[in-house]
Design an enzyme around this catalytic site. Structure first.
Site, PDB file in Angstrom:
ATOM      1  N   ARG A  62       2.925  36.994  54.055  1.00 59.23           N
ATOM      2  CA  ARG A  62       2.212  36.842  55.318  1.00 59.23           C
ATOM      3  C   ARG A  62       2.141  35.413  55.816  1.00 59.23           C
ATOM      4  O   ARG A  62       2.327  35.155  57.006  1.00 59.23           O
ATOM      5  CB  ARG A  62       0.781  37.408  55.207  1.00 59.23           C
ATOM      6  CG  ARG A  62       0.720  38.906  55.366  1.00 59.23           C
ATOM      7  CD  ARG A  62      -0.377  39.483  54.536  1.00 59.23           C
ATOM      8  NE  ARG A  62      -0.020  39.377  53.137  1.00 59.23           N
ATOM      9  CZ  ARG A  62       0.617  40.334  52.456  1.00 59.23           C
ATOM     10  NH1 ARG A  62       0.879  41.462  53.021  1.00 59.23           N
ATOM     11  NH2 ARG A  62       0.960  40.146  51.190  1.00 59.23           N
ATOM     12  N   THR A  63       1.874  34.471  54.916  1.00 62.41           N
ATOM     13  CA  THR A  63       1.678  33.106  55.414  1.00 62.41           C
ATOM     14  C   THR A  63       2.973  32.584  56.018  1.00 62.41           C
ATOM     15  O   THR A  63       2.999  32.084  57.144  1.00 62.41           O
ATOM     16  CB  THR A  63       1.191  32.183  54.275  1.00 62.41           C
ATOM     17  OG1 THR A  63       0.040  32.781  53.684  1.00 62.41           O
ATOM     18  CG2 THR A  63       0.846  30.802  54.792  1.00 62.41           C
ATOM     19  N   LYS A  93      16.012  21.668  41.165  1.00 67.18           N
ATOM     20  CA  LYS A  93      16.658  20.647  40.315  1.00 67.18           C
ATOM     21  C   LYS A  93      15.636  19.591  39.921  1.00 67.18           C
ATOM     22  O   LYS A  93      15.965  18.415  39.741  1.00 67.18           O
ATOM     23  CB  LYS A  93      17.777  19.967  41.100  1.00 67.18           C
ATOM     24  CG  LYS A  93      18.936  20.855  41.490  1.00 67.18           C
ATOM     25  CD  LYS A  93      19.901  20.001  42.318  1.00 67.18           C
ATOM     26  CE  LYS A  93      21.096  20.780  42.790  1.00 67.18           C
ATOM     27  NZ  LYS A  93      21.861  19.977  43.776  1.00 67.18           N
ATOM     28  N   ARG A 115       3.819  25.118  51.305  1.00 66.32           N
ATOM     29  CA  ARG A 115       3.038  25.737  50.223  1.00 66.32           C
ATOM     30  C   ARG A 115       3.478  25.093  48.925  1.00 66.32           C
ATOM     31  O   ARG A 115       4.678  25.006  48.636  1.00 66.32           O
ATOM     32  CB  ARG A 115       3.268  27.237  50.146  1.00 66.32           C
ATOM     33  CG  ARG A 115       2.738  27.831  48.832  1.00 66.32           C
ATOM     34  CD  ARG A 115       2.611  29.307  48.858  1.00 66.32           C
ATOM     35  NE  ARG A 115       1.564  29.712  49.801  1.00 66.32           N
ATOM     36  CZ  ARG A 115       1.143  30.967  49.951  1.00 66.32           C
ATOM     37  NH1 ARG A 115       1.652  31.924  49.230  1.00 66.32           N
ATOM     38  NH2 ARG A 115       0.186  31.255  50.826  1.00 66.32           N
ATOM     39  N   HIS A 147      -6.565  26.550  51.112  1.00 63.44           N
ATOM     40  CA  HIS A 147      -5.662  27.345  51.941  1.00 63.44           C
ATOM     41  C   HIS A 147      -6.331  27.434  53.322  1.00 63.44           C
ATOM     42  O   HIS A 147      -6.824  28.492  53.726  1.00 63.44           O
ATOM     43  CB  HIS A 147      -5.497  28.725  51.312  1.00 63.44           C
ATOM     44  CG  HIS A 147      -4.338  29.519  51.828  1.00 63.44           C
ATOM     45  ND1 HIS A 147      -3.651  29.197  52.986  1.00 63.44           N
ATOM     46  CD2 HIS A 147      -3.756  30.650  51.348  1.00 63.44           C
ATOM     47  CE1 HIS A 147      -2.691  30.096  53.178  1.00 63.44           C
ATOM     48  NE2 HIS A 147      -2.736  30.976  52.201  1.00 63.44           N
TER      49      HIS A 147
HETATM   50  C1  NCD Z   1      -3.302  34.015  49.125  1.00 60.40           C
HETATM   51  C2  NCD Z   1      -2.772  32.757  48.442  1.00 60.40           C
HETATM   52  O1  NCD Z   1      -1.564  32.544  48.370  1.00 60.40           O
HETATM   53  O2  NCD Z   1      -3.605  31.964  48.038  1.00 60.40           O
HETATM   54  N1  NCD Z   1      -2.280  34.699  49.787  1.00 60.40           N
HETATM   55  C3  NCD Z   1      -2.114  34.493  51.112  1.00 60.40           C
HETATM   56  O3  NCD Z   1      -1.716  33.429  51.546  1.00 60.40           O
HETATM   57  N2  NCD Z   1      -2.498  35.461  51.939  1.00 60.40           N
HETATM   58  C4  NCD Z   1      -4.059  34.901  48.230  1.00 60.40           C
HETATM   59  C5  NCD Z   1      -3.351  35.467  47.047  1.00 60.40           C
HETATM   60  O4  NCD Z   1      -2.199  35.153  46.787  1.00 60.40           O
HETATM   61  O5  NCD Z   1      -4.000  36.259  46.352  1.00 60.40           O
END
Ligand code: NCD
Length: 336
Positions: A62-63, A93, A115, A147
């Site tokens: 989703r993100t 690497k 991320r 996040h």
């Molecule tokens: C979350 C994360 O990556 O922190 N996921 C997300 O971005 N919706 C929550 C999760 O992974 O449980």
């Protein structure tokens, strides 16, 4: 709105949910997200071809999808995206995320979405050296795991469905120790008045003391529980989370009630208020009994039955709003 009111502390980077003020959330984020939801003339040209680069060191659906779709829906481009960066980039690497991010910023894009599930350089340190805005799409590299875009979409979702934030009771459930979404959401909720948070987890998965201190110092009352059934009748919002195995959590058997009761199932629905909402940042494992909960109109994580957008759709609109804000603030201002 004046351009200065659109800017938040730490501008133009989005790194930590602490950066945002209540007036910014209410006067910029909510209306802009709603504009993105309802549409307006020239929405597909808002960004005039600005570019986003993405690096995702860690799994994501989703993100990443919502950032990339958001960028393109409002007239931006995504010329480079590196999902599972360990497999698709030099991070595999053993290149540092710092070198990756700095390299991409040399190519002159307009925003970098990163991320970092690996550890290593905290994004806050990297951002200090960058001229391009950087958006934290989930950071595991520092003690204060964050996040922020998830928490902003969560608060928009709550507001969109319940119409208020002040005075709400929010049950946060599951792996509160390593979950970064709950940490960021606590920061955002602490900007509102009269919020109570029920923290429901086995004791070994309790939320960090730093968050409890933050809540206390911001006048947010909270209580800790191991059994969701004790507080299910009191919550306006259920915010369920999975065990964060990818961020270092050991699994626990949710069926073993001696560890507590942290599952949302029919029993919990029967106790819950008629107008409560059930949220989850997703992905969902076994912490919601889907065949019992999905058909219930209170479940809004992926689909809704009331015509309002689900949590995942709110994520798209919120990320459109965030990208417009950092990439084309003058244009975003004209919408407010
Ligand atoms: C979350 C994360 O990556 O922190 N996921 C997300 O971005 N919706 C929550 C999760 O992974 O449980």
């Amino acid at each position: 709105m004046h351009l200065d009111q659109l800017k938040f502390s730490g501008w133009p980077h989005i790194l930590n949910a602490k950066q945002f003020t209540r007036p910014w959330i209410e006067k910029a984020l909510f209306p802009l997200s709603y504009k993105m939801e309802t549409g307006f003339a020239n929405i597909r040209h808002l960004l005039g071809g600005k570019e986003m680069f993405c690096v995702f060191s860690g799994e994501s659906t989703r993100t990443r999808a919502s950032f990339e779709i958001a960028m393109q829906r409002i007239g931006g481009g995504v010329p480079f995206t590196s999902p599972m960066a360990k497999l698709s980039s030099a991070i595999g690497k053993d290149e540092s995320i710092a070198d990756t991010v700095q390299t991409l910023s040399e190519y002159g894009g307009d925003v970098l979405v990163v991320r970092n599930d690996e550890g290593g350089h905290p994004l806050e340190v990297l951002a200090a050296d960058l001229s391009v805005p950087i958006i934290n799409a989930g950071d595991n590299a520092q003690k204060d795991k964050q996040h922020p875009s998830q928490a902003l979409l969560d608060v928009y979702t709550i507001h969109r469905h319940l119409g208020v934030i002040d005075g709400l009771s929010v049950a946060m459930i599951g792996d509160l120790k390593n979950g970064r979404t709950v940490r960021s959401l606590c920061y955002i909720l602490s900007k509102f008045q009269g919020v109570h948070i029920y923290l429901v987890s086995p004791p070994e998965f309790a939320i960090g003391d730093d968050i409890k201190q933050h809540l206390e110092s911001h006048g947010v009352t909270f209580s800790e529980h191991v059994d969701l059934r004790e507080v299910a009748h009191l919550a306006d919002v259920f915010y369920q989370t999975r065990i964060q195995k990818n961020l270092g959590s050991k699994s626990w058997d949710r069926a073993d009630e001696s560890r507590g009761f942290t599952v949302i199932n029919k029993k919990v629905l029967d106790l819950a208020k008629r107008n409560s909402i059930i949220m989850h940042p997703l992905p969902c494992n076994d912490e919601i009994v889907r065949c019992e909960v999905d058909p219930d109109p209170r479940a809004i994580y992926i689909k809704t039955k009331n015509g309002k957008p689900s949590q995942v759709r709110c994520g798209l609109f919120t990320r459109m709003a965030l990208l417009a804000t950092v990439v084309a603030p003058e244009n975003a201002c004209l919408l407010l």
